[in-house]
Motif scaffolding. Sequence first.
Motif, PDB file in Angstrom:
ATOM      1  N   ILE A  63       0.836  -1.206   0.000  1.00 38.78           N
ATOM      2  CA  ILE A  63       0.000   0.000   0.000  1.00 38.78           C
ATOM      3  C   ILE A  63       0.868   1.253   0.000  1.00 38.78           C
ATOM      4  CG2 ILE A  63      -1.814   1.233   1.259  1.00 38.78           C
ATOM      5  CD1 ILE A  63      -2.729  -1.401   2.386  1.00 38.78           C
ATOM      6  N   LEU A  64       1.990   1.187   0.698  1.00 36.34           N
ATOM      7  CA  LEU A  64       2.858   2.363   0.777  1.00 36.34           C
ATOM      8  C   LEU A  64       3.494   2.687  -0.566  1.00 36.34           C
ATOM      9  CD1 LEU A  64       4.559   1.642   4.224  1.00 36.34           C
ATOM     10  CD2 LEU A  64       2.618   3.139   3.746  1.00 36.34           C
ATOM     11  N   PHE A  65       3.809   1.646  -1.359  1.00 33.84           N
ATOM     12  CA  PHE A  65       4.355   1.907  -2.692  1.00 33.84           C
ATOM     13  C   PHE A  65       3.216   2.157  -3.676  1.00 33.84           C
ATOM     14  CE2 PHE A  65       8.009  -0.781  -1.078  1.00 33.84           C
ATOM     15  CZ  PHE A  65       8.850   0.313  -0.904  1.00 33.84           C
ATOM     16  N   ARG A  66       3.453   3.004  -4.624  1.00 33.80           N
ATOM     17  CA  ARG A  66       2.411   3.426  -5.540  1.00 33.80           C
ATOM     18  C   ARG A  66       2.057   2.349  -6.555  1.00 33.80           C
ATOM     19  NH1 ARG A  66       0.237   8.203  -7.016  1.00 33.80           N
ATOM     20  NH2 ARG A  66       1.637   9.289  -5.594  1.00 33.80           N
ATOM     21  N   ALA A  67       3.071   1.629  -7.071  1.00 31.53           N
ATOM     22  CA  ALA A  67       2.806   0.683  -8.168  1.00 31.53           C
ATOM     23  C   ALA A  67       1.839  -0.428  -7.748  1.00 31.53           C
ATOM     24  CB  ALA A  67       4.124   0.095  -8.663  1.00 31.53           C
ATOM     25  N   TYR A  86      -0.344  -0.368  -5.390  1.00 34.95           N
ATOM     26  CA  TYR A  86      -1.640   0.216  -5.064  1.00 34.95           C
ATOM     27  C   TYR A  86      -2.423   0.560  -6.329  1.00 34.95           C
ATOM     28  CZ  TYR A  86      -5.118   3.239  -2.924  1.00 34.95           C
ATOM     29  OH  TYR A  86      -6.307   3.797  -2.527  1.00 34.95           O
ATOM     30  N   GLU A  87      -1.724   1.010  -7.388  1.00 36.78           N
ATOM     31  CA  GLU A  87      -2.418   1.318  -8.641  1.00 36.78           C
ATOM     32  C   GLU A  87      -2.965   0.054  -9.306  1.00 36.78           C
ATOM     33  OE1 GLU A  87       0.351   3.381 -11.040  1.00 36.78           O
ATOM     34  OE2 GLU A  87       0.208   5.274  -9.924  1.00 36.78           O
ATOM     35  N   GLY A 133      -5.583  -1.356  -6.051  1.00 39.96           N
ATOM     36  CA  GLY A 133      -6.472  -0.368  -5.466  1.00 39.96           C
ATOM     37  C   GLY A 133      -6.700  -0.627  -3.984  1.00 39.96           C
ATOM     38  N   THR A 134      -7.908  -0.297  -3.537  1.00 39.70           N
ATOM     39  CA  THR A 134      -8.235  -0.482  -2.111  1.00 39.70           C
ATOM     40  C   THR A 134      -8.371  -1.953  -1.730  1.00 39.70           C
ATOM     41  OG1 THR A 134     -10.580  -0.221  -2.663  1.00 39.70           O
ATOM     42  CG2 THR A 134      -9.376   1.761  -1.988  1.00 39.70           C
TER      43      THR A 134
END
Length: 550
Positions: A67-71, A73-74, A77-78
């Motif tokens: 979750i902390l890294f963007r890749a 999470y994109e 998602g949630t």
Amino acid sequence: MNGKKGSIEIDIPEPKKIKQMENKTGNRNFSFKQWIQSVWEFCKGDINRVIFSLKVGLAVLLVSLLILFRAPYEVFGTNIIWSILTVAIMFEYTVGATFNRGFNRAVGSLLAGVLAVVVAQVAICSGHVVEPTIIGASIFLIGALTSFMKLWPSLVPYEYGFRVILFTFCLIVVSGYRMGSPVKTAMDRLYSIAIGAFVTVFVNVLIFPIWAGEQLHNELAKNFDAVADSLEECIRKYLEDDDSDHPEFSKTVMDEFPDEPAYRRCQATLNSSTKLETLASSAKWEPPHGRFWHCSYPWSEYVKVGAVLRYCAYEVMALHGVLHSEIQAPHNLRITFQSEILDASNHAAELVRSLGKDISNMMRTPKSTSLKKVHTSTERLQRAIDMHSYLLTSSHDDQNYSSKPLTKLSHTLSSTLSDLSYSLSKDGQGSGDLELPLNPQPVGTLPSAPAQAESYHEVMKKQQRRLHSWPSREVDVFDEGVLEMDNLPRMRALESTTALSLATFTSLLIEFVARLDHLVESVNDLAVMARFKDAGVQKYTEILIQNQTQ
């Protein structure tokens, strides 16, 4: 409140003052140093507790990085939050429990995802009007069906799996209905759950693993030592107790004996059935590891051995009950059979301790010699009780306690009868005819019998009844007219109660020895099924290795 002269002044504090006083006393009792010391003792008792806590923190940290890294999470998602939930729910203390929980989690999530996708597709094809009805009906049916199935006796071990099916199905169906893409939602959440499960298994298995099988093995071996130590402790205290400082039973609690640490360990053995069953069910999920290298390891046999050991522990607890009972045998009567009791208990404790050592070392040693010693010493105890059984009856006590008054009374009666015969012979010589009275008086009522001897005998008889009555009574209760001569058999039975306490103690010890045969048999079955090493072969191998090295 102030009163007149001579009255009592009562100062009732206000509620606020009472709360302040309670807070002050509470803060005064709390000690940060003691709290730190208690935490240190708790961690020192089992270092695995600290290791488990650190491993859970590490697993949660690794999943949170997604979750902390963007890749990541994109991509997810949630839905990536399901990874954190999976780690928090699935991570257990032992590896076997983690695999068990992970299996329920995986199967439940998979079934819930498939059902959610099928129901969502059917609802979409039915139209917007019927779609909410189909979704609501499916949620009701799944909730009722899973709640009923997890109560079925054979499905109780999979209760967590049915719980996972319920909440995963509801979340996927409801969220898919609002988002409009139930298939994508279900797949993303299944991927997130798989990631969390992988991290959990990776951390729990590869970083200082805590095996349920190893804990079960050590726990069972420790229970053997606890039973043996408790038996020796009970026998020692029973033979050393001289009734000098014997607390009343009403002032003691059976669970609180600070001077008997082995008693508490034996009591923990009786309460370890649930723990052994839980560890055995978790150990079945573990792969072969360490000393337990072969597949289909007989973990259920550990539970059977523990059950037989608990039956032996019941007898030890009964011995402790006799030790702390109100009715106690005299100390001089206990030490009469001291050598036989010590011999039987020492051999029995040695056998139990050797069985635990064999399980701990996974060795198979013959126990015929040790078992024969136990039986021989027990037979000696039985013969000693049989030969000296007169010590456990009231007649022997009556002879000891009433020998003096009975001797005085017989001497008085003999002198009275001699005087009577002398007077009768003198009268017979004078008259040549012997006339006896029609209603002769009893011997005890002859005028020549002194009243002092009779009163002394009555006093001693009352004291004897008072000493041997149970519960204890005062002398005045046994006055003439209150207690008749018909109650003497009952009094004699009460007198022998204290002596029979020793018979109860020895019979419990003999019963403990009798149960050792079943214990030895169960340990032998475990050794065969678990493929324990033979002690003779192991010793021969060690000798060969030593000769080769020299």
